[in-house]
Design an enzyme around this catalytic site. Structure first.
Site, PDB file in Angstrom:
ATOM      1  N   GLU A   1       0.840  -1.208   0.000  1.00 12.95           N
ATOM      2  CA  GLU A   1       0.000   0.000   0.000  1.00 12.95           C
ATOM      3  C   GLU A   1       0.875   1.259   0.000  1.00 12.95           C
ATOM      4  OE1 GLU A   1      -2.195  -1.745   3.413  1.00 12.95           O
ATOM      5  OE2 GLU A   1      -3.979  -1.072   2.352  1.00 12.95           O
TER       6      GLU A   1
ATOM      7  N   GLU B   1      -3.803  -9.716   3.915  1.00 12.57           N
ATOM      8  CA  GLU B   1      -4.616  -9.392   5.095  1.00 12.57           C
ATOM      9  C   GLU B   1      -5.688 -10.430   5.403  1.00 12.57           C
ATOM     10  OE1 GLU B   1      -3.670  -7.233   2.779  1.00 12.57           O
ATOM     11  OE2 GLU B   1      -2.931  -5.421   3.739  1.00 12.57           O
TER      12      GLU B   1
END
Ligand code: DAK
Length: 257
Positions: free
Chosen positions: A114, A134
């Site tokens: 990210e 995740e």
């Protein structure tokens, strides 16, 4: 924050920030985000610095995500606060008025991916691996990854990476547009600096306005984005760099920006 968690090195007009916790694969903590924010504030006013490179210490990881050891004690409110801080810092990098290059030297996972997506360009070592793992932890990307990944590689591919949590290699990341190019591991920093050098002798104001036009324009409908570009194009004509660039061309000499 101990200085050593983030290293800053300046080489002429290029500043390199290194995530320096290789024992934990450079996993991101609150302190690292706070430190990054301070470094970027300093680099904005440093007129000598024209391009920033982010990389990871060691030969295994760029950043293997947010620091999982902090997750266990976290409640929903703490998670939101951490996500908002991380999003603010990554937005700062994305809107930073100078180009930022991620030189990805290994694992680039979760929050690391990210963060890399907030940079303008990504160069990967051929050994690098990318993923949004995740879902394996029962959480979702929270540092704007659902949004930047979908915009960068398309909704279907982003969903595949996020829903499976599987890693992809550097060549595949390049094929789908997640990285700009792949280079031999040992040449990564040399290639990143050589790319940065190609920007250092160009007009900093023109690069900054181009970055603004691309990033903000992409969030608008086409007609509005085109008008926004015209406004920034007009603004570029008010700069000293415009006078210098055009004069230099007409006088058949290299421009000095
Ligand atoms: N966080 C903390 N430690 C990590 C880490 C991480 N993300 N990734 C690796 N490490 C640590 C390992 O625990 C290990 O520590 P020791 O056991 O030596 O003390 C050391 O780094 C070396 O890792 P491995 O021994 O696991 O190395 P391998 O080569 O075997 O495996 C690997 C490499 C990258 C496949 C594996 O380490 C791995 O799967 N790492 C986790 C990847 C991941 O799931 N990343 C997180 C995605 S989620 C927040 C905090 C965190 C986040 C969000 C919010 N708040 C505080 C609010 C997380 C967001 C994410 O990014």
């Amino acid at each position: 924050m101990p200085d050593s968690i983030l290293l800053l090195e300046k080489d002429a007009a290029i500043a390199t920030i290194t995530f320096n916790n290789p024992k934990a694969l450079n996993a991101l903590t609150l302190e690292i985000f706070e430190g990054l924010e301070t470094l970027f504030d300093d680099l904005e006013s440093d007129t000598e610095v024209r391009v920033i490179i982010l990389t990871g210490a060691g030969d295994k990881a760029f950043v293997a995500g947010g620091d999982i050891s902090h997750l266990a004690s976290l409640d929903a409110d703490g998670a939101r606060q951490f996500a908002l801080l991380a999003q603010r810092v990554i937005d700062r990098i994305e809107t930073f008025p100078k180009p930022v290059i991620a030189a990805i030297n290994g694992y680039c996972l979760g929050g690391g991916n990210e963060l890399a997506m907030g940079c303008d360009l990504r160069i990967a070592a051929d050994s690098a691996k990318f993923g949004q793992p995740e879902v394996k932890l029962g959480i979702i990307p929270g540092f704007s990854g659902t949004q930047r990944l979908s915009r960068l590689i398309g909704k279907g591919r982003a969903k595949e990476m996020i829903f499976t949590g599987e890693m992809i290699d550097a060549d595949q990341a390049c094929r789908i547009g997640l990285v700009n190019r792949v280079v031999a591991k040992d040449c990564l920093m040399e290639e990143a600096k050589s790319l940065a050098m190609k920007m250092c002798d160009k007009s900093a104001s023109a690069i900054s306005l181009s970055k603004d036009a691309i990033d903000n324009g992409l969030e608008m409908d086409f007609a509005r984005a085109a008008r926004y570009e015209a406004d920034l194009f007009a603004l570029s004509f008010t700069t000293a760099d415009c006078k210098e660039g055009i004069s230099a061309f007409l006088e058949k000499r290299p421009a000095k920006f």
